[in-house]
Enzyme design. Structure first.
Site, PDB file in Angstrom:
ATOM      1  N   CYS A   1       1.160  -0.695   0.043  1.00 53.38           N
ATOM      2  CA  CYS A   1       0.099  -0.233  -0.239  1.00 53.38           C
ATOM      3  C   CYS A   1       1.143   1.395   0.427  1.00 53.38           C
ATOM      4  O   CYS A   1       1.693   1.401  -0.965  1.00 53.38           O
ATOM      5  CB  CYS A   1      -0.993  -0.423   1.677  1.00 53.38           C
TER       6      CYS A   1
ATOM      7  N   HIS B   1      -3.195  -4.654   0.059  1.00 48.27           N
ATOM      8  CA  HIS B   1      -2.420  -5.941   1.319  1.00 48.27           C
ATOM      9  C   HIS B   1      -2.943  -7.386   1.411  1.00 48.27           C
ATOM     10  O   HIS B   1      -3.675  -7.781   1.833  1.00 48.27           O
ATOM     11  CB  HIS B   1      -2.847  -4.840   3.217  1.00 48.27           C
TER      12      HIS B   1
ATOM     13  N   GLU C   1      -1.178  -8.770   3.532  1.00 48.14           N
ATOM     14  CA  GLU C   1      -1.154  -9.862   4.012  1.00 48.14           C
ATOM     15  C   GLU C   1      -2.161 -10.367   5.017  1.00 48.14           C
ATOM     16  O   GLU C   1      -2.272 -11.326   5.465  1.00 48.14           O
ATOM     17  CB  GLU C   1       0.044  -8.783   4.944  1.00 48.14           C
TER      18      GLU C   1
HETATM   19  N1  GLN Z   1      -1.745   6.306   3.242  1.00 49.20           N
HETATM   20  C1  GLN Z   1      -2.987   5.880   2.148  1.00 49.20           C
HETATM   21  C2  GLN Z   1      -3.370   6.265   1.311  1.00 49.20           C
HETATM   22  O1  GLN Z   1      -4.247   6.528   2.091  1.00 49.20           O
HETATM   23  C3  GLN Z   1      -2.212   4.409   2.014  1.00 49.20           C
HETATM   24  C4  GLN Z   1      -2.542   3.834   2.749  1.00 49.20           C
HETATM   25  C5  GLN Z   1      -2.585   1.848   3.034  1.00 49.20           C
HETATM   26  O2  GLN Z   1      -1.379   2.324   3.588  1.00 49.20           O
HETATM   27  N2  GLN Z   1      -3.334   1.716   4.033  1.00 49.20           N
HETATM   28  O3  GLN Z   1      -4.055   5.194   0.035  1.00 49.20           O
END
Ligand code: GLN
Length: 541
Positions: free
Chosen positions: A386, A515, A517
């Protein structure tokens, strides 16, 4: 008939109530029952999405897009199945529903009161979750500790359910027995007080899980039995373990499942905890290590380092490593350190793989970018999750595609090269301060590109993964980035949104907007983590 097992905590938090709930769920499910587990969080926050991860731990996202507590992740991993949004509630969510119902005249002109209307809404939610998954057993973990003002209404819901149908409800108290260093003796008094506190809420626990550094011995078992009014066989020794997946094995040794079934007057079906025994055997026979560094920012609280904010990432690394018969060694690297001391990035070469996990906001961002720069150039296996993918894109744009001061607009809205930009539908959310549960959440599809590392890892071309973000790769820069060598190997077919990036001529450099994970399980490690660890293990430590 559905049976309900309430799991409550005594003495203090953080003693593994979530793991205990998950382990009991798994043991019952291995005996052939249909089991589900619910987490109750006694916070005013309507969901976990707005809680600080250092305080509350990781935000776990379900398939259907609920931002929930990390314990839901444990339930999924131990039960080896998805848990959906009806299995999580907070004080805020319950009150919100009751107030909305009141405004919609659903109480027929009655005075709406904290008791019974709040516990009744809790009970409705518990039963609904059981019904949706057609469960034989529903475990309900009540967050916090008995005696706190905050969770009393949830205990009240349990008490009311037991009164309504005594045969279908039991209470398990997970309590802590300290062994003070200066005494060298295990003390039962705090647990006795916890039971008394629970009694004053009208609840007598049926089973005590005695959590401690050490196993519970006979004299203390007897003492607890007499003072807490519980037969000794229902007081279960639960000493610390090296590996959380040993907990079901230990519970089974103490015949916990049989005790629970007996409480419900059920004759036990077949025994089963063999898959955990096999897993632990495999883990213990793995000798070769693989050293992974996690560059993050949600670690420090005062003088202590916590890793709960990244629990699913840690578990995913373990699952993948074990499947390759490797022993993972994890280290926490504070992103800020790379900012204050740029030469610190050199230390990264002692790791066999580096992960930059999800995150928000500006703290530590330049440090993460410096770390990514180093691992890209020094060919250290890298997995960006992410934010870790978005910042890898920024780093690539700045240092390879020569876009000076490229950035994500989350940090610099005026950057000349907004290679990561807010998603159009998120702009109005941010402007309207509609920040709760409004990110792009839950499972979305992703199509993988031919000849990519991703397609090789997954072994298929269409996948589905879980998300939690407001920003995305800006498609206006896609061509320029691709020309400079960035490989876009995964795209969401509906929105054409970039889901995976890679680079060539590197042993492993992958970033995912999703994600992965969140979907890794001990008996089904995630393919991207497996590929990452495989390539990390080939690098010299
Ligand atoms: N801050 C970033 C976004 O809002 C990544 C979010 C995250 O890593 N879950 O897109």
């Amino acid at each position: 008939m559905t049976r309900y097992i309430f799991v409550v905590g005594g003495v203090m938090s953080g003693i593994g109530k979530g793991i205990a709930t998950a382990s009991i769920s798994s043991l019952l499910s291995e005996r052939g029952y249909n089991v589900t587990a619910i987490k109750i969080d006694p916070y005013i926050n309507v969901d976990a999405g707005t809680m600080n991860p250092v305080e509350h731990g990781e935000v776990f996202v379900t398939e259907d897009g609920l931002e929930s507590d990390q314990d839901i992740g444990h339930y999924e991993r131990f039960l080896h199945k998805n848990i959906y949004r009806q299995n999580y509630m907070t004080t805020g969510l319950v009150y919100k529903t009751v107030i909305e119902n009141e405004r919609a005249l659903k109480y027929d002109g009655k005075c709406v009161e904290v008791v019974p209307h709040i516990p009744e809404e809790v009970i409705r939610r518990i039963k609904l979750a059981g019904k949706k998954s057609q469960a034989d057993f529903v475990l309900i973990e009540i967050g916090g500790t008995v005696g706190e003002y905050q969770n009393i209404l949830f205990l009240e819901a349990g008490r009311m359910m037991r009164i309504q149908n005594p045969e279908s409800v039991i209470f398990v108290l997970v309590s802590y027995l300290p062994v003070p260093g200066n005494l060298g003796e295990m003390k039962t008094k705090p647990t006795q007080y916890s039971v008394r506190t629970l009694n004053s809420a009208g609840i007598q626990p049926d089973i005590i899980l005695a959590r401690s550094e050490l196993p519970l011995d006979e004299p203390r078992k007897k003492k607890l039995s007499i003072f807490c009014n519980i037969p000794p066989e229902n007081i279960i020794s639960a000493p610390d373990v090296k590996n959380i997946y040993e907990v079901p094995i230990n519970f089974e040794k103490e015949q916990l499942t049989l005790r629970i079934l007996k409480k419900f007057n059920i004759r036990a079906k077949k025994n089963g905890h063999s898959r955990w025994t096999q897993l632990i055997k495999k883990i213990n026979s793995s000798k070769k290590t693989v050293k992974i560094g996690i560059v993050g920012k949600y670690f420090d609280t005062g003088k202590f380092t916590l890793s709960d904010s990244y629990i699913s990432v840690i578990e995913a690394i373990k699952h993948a490593s074990w499947s390759l018969k490797l022993k993972p060694e994890l280290e926490w690297l504070n992103a800020k350190d790379f900012e204050t001391n740029p030469s610190a990035t050199k230390l990264l070469s002692k790791y066999q793989g580096i992960i930059v996990p999800g995150g928000f906001g500006s703290r530590g961002v330049e440090g993460k970018i410096k770390a990514i720069h180093y691992v890209r150039e020094h060919k250290i296996p890298y997995l960006g999750l992410c934010y870790g993918m978005q910042l890898a894109t920024v780093e690539f744009a700045r240092n390879v595609a020569k876009m000076r001061n490229a950035h994500t607009t989350e940090i610099n809205p005026r950057t000349p090269y907004p290679v990561i930009d807010v998603m159009p539908e998120q702009k109005s959310n941010i402007e309207g301060e509609n920040m709760g549960g409004s990110m792009r959440l839950g499972a979305y599809r992703c199509r993988l590109a031919k000849n990519s590392l991703a397609i090789r890892a997954y072994g298929k071309n269409l996948i589905s993964e879980r998300h939690r973000h407001r920003y995305e790769v800006n498609n206006n820069f896609k061509e320029k980035l691709e020309k400079a060598g960035l490989v876009i190997s995964g795209t969401n077919p509906e929105k054409n949104l970039v889901e995976i990036i890679e680079i060539k001529n590197h042993p492993f450099f992958v970033g995912t907007q999703f994600h992965p994970e969140l979907k890794s399980r001990p008996f089904e490690p995630h393919p991207l983590f497996v590929e990452f660890i495989k390539s990390a293990s080939k690098k010299k430590g």
